[in-house]
Scaffold this active site. Structure first.
Site, PDB file in Angstrom:
ATOM      1  N   LYS A 212       0.832  -1.209   0.000  1.00 32.49           N
ATOM      2  CA  LYS A 212       0.000   0.000   0.000  1.00 32.49           C
ATOM      3  C   LYS A 212       0.865   1.257   0.000  1.00 32.49           C
ATOM      4  O   LYS A 212       0.603   2.226  -0.737  1.00 32.49           O
ATOM      5  CB  LYS A 212      -0.947   0.005   1.195  1.00 32.49           C
ATOM      6  N   CYS A 266      -3.207  10.377   1.554  1.00 30.06           N
ATOM      7  CA  CYS A 266      -2.463   9.175   1.175  1.00 30.06           C
ATOM      8  C   CYS A 266      -1.114   9.463   0.546  1.00 30.06           C
ATOM      9  O   CYS A 266      -0.069   9.122   1.102  1.00 30.06           O
ATOM     10  CB  CYS A 266      -3.313   8.320   0.228  1.00 30.06           C
TER      11      CYS A 266
END
Length: 455
Positions: A212, A266
């Site tokens: 991720k 993010c």
């Protein structure tokens, strides 16, 4: 019998995840420590923008509140009375390059105290790689008094959705999943199969954590490359967008387009998560440099705006700049680490008077204008930082005619210039260079002005 799903953390990820589960027929208990947010959700109010199949997230929320499929609480103990699955979406804030783990670890400690045998804890937050084994699993064991992997299940499946498409992507994207044991992974897959039609890719906890972070870091590097290409294109006097379009005709090239920076939760945090997982002797200069390039993008934009104002006999210091869009990207009201906010601060530091308007962002900053008209009034320059749907139908020629002229327009989005062309403003020059819009012969009052355009 406890069969419900508890989603812990009801922000930009947790709330769409909760409602996506409801769309699939699940009964969800949303948990958040923010009492004000929970109270708003109970009343059917949310400021998260996530349209799905033509319906707003707020409408979806109200529909599932009415059906009883969604409820919200501040109490994990209350959720544990009905739920045997806990999906955690609490994030890790970053200050500079320091990762703040306290909110997530406090949540894990609280969650451990309400666990019972047979429960599943599924972490979907983006983590510093290594946290599952080093921090999360030991805390769950200590707080619960149970043995992870034997008495209860622990798994990790990082979310991969993009804000604005989360409702759809939660139900369609492939999922990377890892469990403390094979049985833990199988239990997680069984739950997630009720949510998504995507494929499942089982791996180890550490690989899942790294995957991720690497996905986001790769995006950061690609955006930094786009910003560097913009500087190269300007030196060669060519259109950077045409350059990228031509390069992308190759099947193995997928260049992104430049903007004024990178925002959200993010991508800007990926480097900090990755760096925090390494020993002090290890260095990752490519990721570090990409982060610095993207942080400098708003500064470069401010410098270019200043240079263009000079060309029409003005200075950024003392100029009134209308800033359109404050979200971290087009179509978003998420202002976390928004480059638009950074850009506004830089302009103010350089002596400009900034008025900003974004119809999706609640009044928060002192420089926000109440309307698009108020924002543009007497502006010396217009800078477009994030394009919102409401801007599509704005009467731009009419509005811009009431600005100060000559007017500088900073249009990296390439959305405003086409509107001016359609209104028959005369545009001179190519899109890769600053260009002038001059009055056409017998121009109307709305077009009888000169506009310096910065693409």
């Amino acid at each position: 019998m406890r069969t419900h799903v508890a989603v812990v953390g009801l922000g930009y990820i947790g709330l769409p995840l909760s409602l996506a589960l409801c769309e699939r027929g699940e009964t969800v208990i949303g948990v958040d420590v923010d009492e004000r947010k929970v109270d708003e959700l109970r009343r059917g109010v949310t400021h998260v923008m996530e349209p799905y199949r033509g319906e707003s997230l707020e409408s979806i929320l109200r529909r599932h509140l009415a059906s009883g499929r969604f409820t919200a609480t501040t109490s994990l103990a209350e959720a544990a009375e009905r739920a045997d699955t806990f999906i955690v979406t609490v994030g890790l804030p970053v200050s500079g390059e320091v990762v703040e783990k306290t909110p997530l670890l406090a949540c894990i400690n609280d969650l451990g105290r309400v666990l019972t045998a047979g429960d599943l804890v599924l972490i979907r937050s983006t983590l510093v790689p290594g946290m599952m084994e080093r921090d999360i699993i030991p805390r769950l064991a200590s707080a619960s008094g149970l043995v992870p992997g034997r008495d209860f299940h622990v798994a990790y499946a990082p979310e991969r959705v993009a804000e604005g498409r989360a409702m759809e992507e939660f139900q369609t994207l492939d999922v990377v999943v890892a469990g403390l044991t094979d049985a833990c992974a199988r239990r997680a897959v069984d739950v997630l199969k009720r949510l998504t039609d995507g494929q499942f890719h089982k791996t180890s906890l550490r690989v899942a954590e790294l995957s991720k972070v690497v996905e986001n870091a790769q995006r950061d590097v690609n955006i930094a490359l786009a910003h560097e290409l913009k500087a190269v294109a300007e030196q060669h006097g060519v259109d950077v967008y045409e350059l990228i379009r031509m390069a992308n005709t190759h099947p193995r090239v997928r260049l992104l387009e430049p903007n004024i920076g990178v925002g959200g939760f993010c991508i800007p945090n990926a480097y900090a998560y990755l760096a925090a997982s390494l020993t002090s002797e290890e260095h990752i200069p490519l990721f570090s440099l990409a982060r610095q390039i993207n942080l400098l993008a708003p500064h470069r934009a401010a410098r270019q705006l200043d240079e263009t104002l000079h060309r029409v006999g003005k200075r950024l210091s003392g100029a009134r700049v209308a800033l359109l869009g404050l979200g971290m990207k087009d179509g978003s009201n998420d202002i976390r680490q928004s480059p638009a906010i950074h850009f506004a601060d830089i302009l103010a530091e350089r002596g400009a008077s900034v008025a900003a308007f974004d119809p999706t962002v609640e009044p928060y900053f002192p420089f926000q204008a109440a309307s698009l008209e108020d924002c543009l009034a007497d502006a010396d320059a217009v800078a477009i930082a994030a394009w919102q749907e409401a801007f599509d139908t704005a009467p731009w020629p009419h509005l811009l005619a009431r600005c100060q002229h000559p007017l500088v327009v900073f249009d990296l989005k390439r959305r405003l210039v086409p509107s001016l062309k359609q209104a028959q403003w005369q545009i001179q020059g190519n899109s890769h260079l600053p260009y002038i819009a001059l009055p056409a012969p017998h121009a109307s009052a709305e077009r009888d002005c000169a506009v310096e355009m910065v693409p």
